[in-house]
Scaffold this motif. Structure first.
Motif, PDB file in Angstrom:
ATOM      1  N   MET A   1     -27.598   8.683   9.857  1.00 24.04           N
ATOM      2  CA  MET A   1     -27.567   9.949  10.195  1.00 24.04           C
ATOM      3  C   MET A   1     -28.783  10.411   9.383  1.00 24.04           C
ATOM      4  O   MET A   1     -29.178   9.961   8.294  1.00 24.04           O
ATOM      5  N   LYS A   2     -29.535  11.492   9.795  1.00 26.89           N
ATOM      6  CA  LYS A   2     -30.756  11.942   9.255  1.00 26.89           C
ATOM      7  C   LYS A   2     -30.512  13.457   9.240  1.00 26.89           C
ATOM      8  O   LYS A   2     -29.846  13.927   9.931  1.00 26.89           O
ATOM      9  N   LEU A   3     -31.344  14.012   8.411  1.00 27.14           N
ATOM     10  CA  LEU A   3     -31.385  15.583   8.332  1.00 27.14           C
ATOM     11  C   LEU A   3     -31.933  16.037   9.886  1.00 27.14           C
ATOM     12  O   LEU A   3     -32.794  15.397  10.516  1.00 27.14           O
ATOM     13  N   GLN A   4     -31.345  17.260  10.162  1.00 28.69           N
ATOM     14  CA  GLN A   4     -31.761  17.997  11.517  1.00 28.69           C
ATOM     15  C   GLN A   4     -33.048  18.685  11.271  1.00 28.69           C
ATOM     16  O   GLN A   4     -32.977  19.907  10.972  1.00 28.69           O
ATOM     17  N   LEU A   5     -34.170  18.010  11.567  1.00 29.13           N
ATOM     18  CA  LEU A   5     -35.531  18.554  11.271  1.00 29.13           C
ATOM     19  C   LEU A   5     -36.280  18.551  12.477  1.00 29.13           C
ATOM     20  O   LEU A   5     -36.579  17.461  13.158  1.00 29.13           O
ATOM     21  N   GLN A   6     -37.074  19.787  12.743  1.00 29.63           N
ATOM     22  CA  GLN A   6     -37.952  19.772  14.050  1.00 29.63           C
ATOM     23  C   GLN A   6     -39.487  19.680  13.555  1.00 29.63           C
ATOM     24  O   GLN A   6     -39.547  20.066  12.263  1.00 29.63           O
ATOM     25  N   ASP A   7     -40.130  19.255  14.425  1.00 31.84           N
ATOM     26  CA  ASP A   7     -41.705  19.054  13.928  1.00 31.84           C
ATOM     27  C   ASP A   7     -41.977  20.550  13.822  1.00 31.84           C
ATOM     28  O   ASP A   7     -41.829  21.340  14.646  1.00 31.84           O
ATOM     29  N   ILE A   8     -42.899  20.907  12.790  1.00 34.69           N
ATOM     30  CA  ILE A   8     -43.682  22.097  12.501  1.00 34.69           C
ATOM     31  C   ILE A   8     -44.772  22.131  13.648  1.00 34.69           C
ATOM     32  O   ILE A   8     -45.457  21.267  13.814  1.00 34.69           O
ATOM     33  N   PRO A   9     -44.833  23.388  14.331  1.00 31.72           N
ATOM     34  CA  PRO A   9     -46.053  23.449  15.390  1.00 31.72           C
ATOM     35  C   PRO A   9     -47.300  23.202  14.745  1.00 31.72           C
ATOM     36  O   PRO A   9     -47.458  23.684  13.637  1.00 31.72           O
ATOM     37  N   ARG A  10     -48.015  22.836  15.578  1.00 33.45           N
ATOM     38  CA  ARG A  10     -49.459  22.447  15.110  1.00 33.45           C
ATOM     39  C   ARG A  10     -50.586  22.983  16.118  1.00 33.45           C
ATOM     40  O   ARG A  10     -50.323  22.866  17.172  1.00 33.45           O
ATOM     41  N   VAL A  11     -51.567  23.830  15.552  1.00 32.04           N
ATOM     42  CA  VAL A  11     -52.905  24.312  16.345  1.00 32.04           C
ATOM     43  C   VAL A  11     -54.001  23.999  15.756  1.00 32.04           C
ATOM     44  O   VAL A  11     -53.957  23.916  14.468  1.00 32.04           O
ATOM     45  N   LYS A  12     -54.963  23.798  16.629  1.00 35.14           N
ATOM     46  CA  LYS A  12     -56.345  23.656  15.949  1.00 35.14           C
ATOM     47  C   LYS A  12     -56.983  24.805  15.033  1.00 35.14           C
ATOM     48  O   LYS A  12     -57.236  24.527  14.280  1.00 35.14           O
ATOM     49  N   ASN A  13     -56.580  25.884  15.598  1.00 32.58           N
ATOM     50  CA  ASN A  13     -57.242  27.121  15.083  1.00 32.58           C
ATOM     51  C   ASN A  13     -56.317  28.368  15.642  1.00 32.58           C
ATOM     52  O   ASN A  13     -55.455  28.374  16.600  1.00 32.58           O
ATOM     53  N   ILE A  14     -56.498  29.614  15.228  1.00 27.32           N
ATOM     54  CA  ILE A  14     -55.588  30.538  15.520  1.00 27.32           C
ATOM     55  C   ILE A  14     -56.507  32.071  15.276  1.00 27.32           C
ATOM     56  O   ILE A  14     -57.058  32.052  14.403  1.00 27.32           O
ATOM     57  N   THR A  15     -56.115  32.839  16.253  1.00 27.42           N
ATOM     58  CA  THR A  15     -56.844  34.284  15.828  1.00 27.42           C
ATOM     59  C   THR A  15     -55.540  35.189  15.101  1.00 27.42           C
ATOM     60  O   THR A  15     -54.349  34.654  14.860  1.00 27.42           O
ATOM     61  N   GLN A  16     -56.061  36.245  14.401  1.00 28.06           N
ATOM     62  CA  GLN A  16     -55.172  37.032  13.659  1.00 28.06           C
ATOM     63  C   GLN A  16     -54.161  37.521  14.415  1.00 28.06           C
ATOM     64  O   GLN A  16     -52.937  37.309  14.069  1.00 28.06           O
ATOM     65  N   GLU A  17     -54.323  38.047  15.655  1.00 31.44           N
ATOM     66  CA  GLU A  17     -53.398  38.470  16.451  1.00 31.44           C
ATOM     67  C   GLU A  17     -52.278  37.617  17.038  1.00 31.44           C
ATOM     68  O   GLU A  17     -51.008  37.808  16.960  1.00 31.44           O
ATOM     69  N   ASP A  18     -52.795  36.271  17.237  1.00 28.34           N
ATOM     70  CA  ASP A  18     -51.604  35.220  17.324  1.00 28.34           C
ATOM     71  C   ASP A  18     -50.860  34.949  16.441  1.00 28.34           C
ATOM     72  O   ASP A  18     -49.421  34.613  16.294  1.00 28.34           O
ATOM     73  N   PHE A  19     -51.416  35.001  15.033  1.00 25.85           N
ATOM     74  CA  PHE A  19     -50.685  34.619  14.058  1.00 25.85           C
ATOM     75  C   PHE A  19     -49.791  35.372  13.747  1.00 25.85           C
ATOM     76  O   PHE A  19     -48.557  34.969  13.373  1.00 25.85           O
ATOM     77  N   ILE A  20     -50.021  36.754  13.874  1.00 25.85           N
ATOM     78  CA  ILE A  20     -49.125  37.699  13.106  1.00 25.85           C
ATOM     79  C   ILE A  20     -47.955  37.740  14.362  1.00 25.85           C
ATOM     80  O   ILE A  20     -46.904  37.963  14.121  1.00 25.85           O
ATOM     81  N   LYS A  21     -48.437  37.601  15.633  1.00 24.59           N
ATOM     82  CA  LYS A  21     -47.413  37.695  16.848  1.00 24.59           C
ATOM     83  C   LYS A  21     -46.229  36.681  16.632  1.00 24.59           C
ATOM     84  O   LYS A  21     -45.035  36.623  17.017  1.00 24.59           O
ATOM     85  N   HIS A  22     -46.911  35.578  16.661  1.00 27.13           N
ATOM     86  CA  HIS A  22     -46.065  34.043  16.835  1.00 27.13           C
ATOM     87  C   HIS A  22     -45.599  33.454  15.668  1.00 27.13           C
ATOM     88  O   HIS A  22     -44.374  32.596  15.691  1.00 27.13           O
TER      89      HIS A  22
END
Length: 289
Positions: A1-22
């Protein structure tokens, strides 16, 4: 049995608008892989450079020993010159870590190597903190006293990270009147027979490499393990959500002072009682599921 862990999303770069929204508004973690490519720190910062520029500084060291009633809040277990500590990291595995070392105060010239991200958030510019660790050293699962939004920038080597939202606290064996879980839980390989509530906890995981940035939302629990010797820097912004802000104020102005008082009055009995209550409350909760 393992902890229920999902991978944290990864992005190369991001805009301020996308960071705030998502990520910021929904309070979700994310890894930014190439967000600080223009920082001088990306090409300059490694253990050798830090030793050259600040090797004569005396630094506080912490290890993974259990909390003792004689220890003050965030009181270091030892001190050493940074140059000698870097030599130790490169020579052999060590449990000693540097925790919350303010580079703005100690080595002001390092501030020229980084800038504050333009993501629509107001950073606390007096609190850039460095963290160092040796191979296989780790931090106990904890959350920060101010429940801040944290941007964690990693340099040299690799670092494994596990996160949980505050809403998972009921499964984590949180120690009352403190910011940690039971210290005898190995979150990299937990014993579910001893800690059955962990099977219900849902969290996130990732591995940070040199030059990558992890955004941790307000008050997230975090466990960090150094796969190789390395170091990281954290920048933070004040918690904005009323519930988290009020909890941060309580932690800073009431909880930590109450805990220190009880340590003085009751000694190790206070620490033992808190650890027992972590089990009683958590197992009591899952019995009612």
């Amino acid at each position: 049995m393992k902890l229920q862990l999902q991978d944290i999303p990864r992005v190369k770069n991001i805009t301020q608008e996308d960071f705030i929204k998502h990520y910021y508004k929904p309070q979700k973690p994310v890894v930014l892989e190439q967000f600080i490519e223009d920082w001088p720190a990306v090409s300059k910062w490694n253990l050798d450079y830090i030793k050259t520029i600040a090797g004569d500084k005396t630094v506080p060291l912490y290890d993974d020993r259990p909390v003792d009633y004689k220890d003050g809040f965030n009181e270091p277990h030892a001190k050493m010159n940074l140059g000698d500590y870097v030599d130790l990291l490169k020579k052999e595995p060590t449990r000693y870590r540097i925790f919350l070392w303010n580079i703005l105060k100690e080595v002001p010239q390092l501030q020229k190597d980084f800038s504050y991200p333009k993501l629509g958030l107001k950073f606390l510019k007096g609190l850039p903190m460095l963290f160092f660790g040796g191979e296989d050293s780790y931090t106990f699962m904890h959350y920060d006293i101010d429940l801040a939004n944290i941007f964690h920038f990693h340099f040299e080597g690799k670092k494994e990270i596990i996160l949980f939202n505050q809403d998972q606290s009921k499964y984590l064996y949180k120690v009352p009147h403190s910011l940690i879980t039971r210290e005898d839980i190995d979150f990299s390989n937990p014993d579910f027979n001893q800690w059955p509530a962990l099977q219900y906890a849902k969290g996130f995981k990732t591995q940070l490499n040199h030059g990558e940035v992890l955004y941790m939302p307000e008050g997230y629990w975090h466990y960090m393990k150094y796969v190789t010797p390395g170091f990281s820097m954290s920048l933070r912004t004040i918690a904005k959500r009323p519930k988290n802000l009020s909890k941060a104020l309580y932690n800073i102005f009431i909880m930590r002072h109450f805990d220190n008082l009880m340590r003085r009055l009751r000694g190790q009995r206070w620490i033992d009682w808190k650890n027992d209550q972590a089990i009683v409350k958590t197992n009591g909760y899952i019995k009612n599921l």
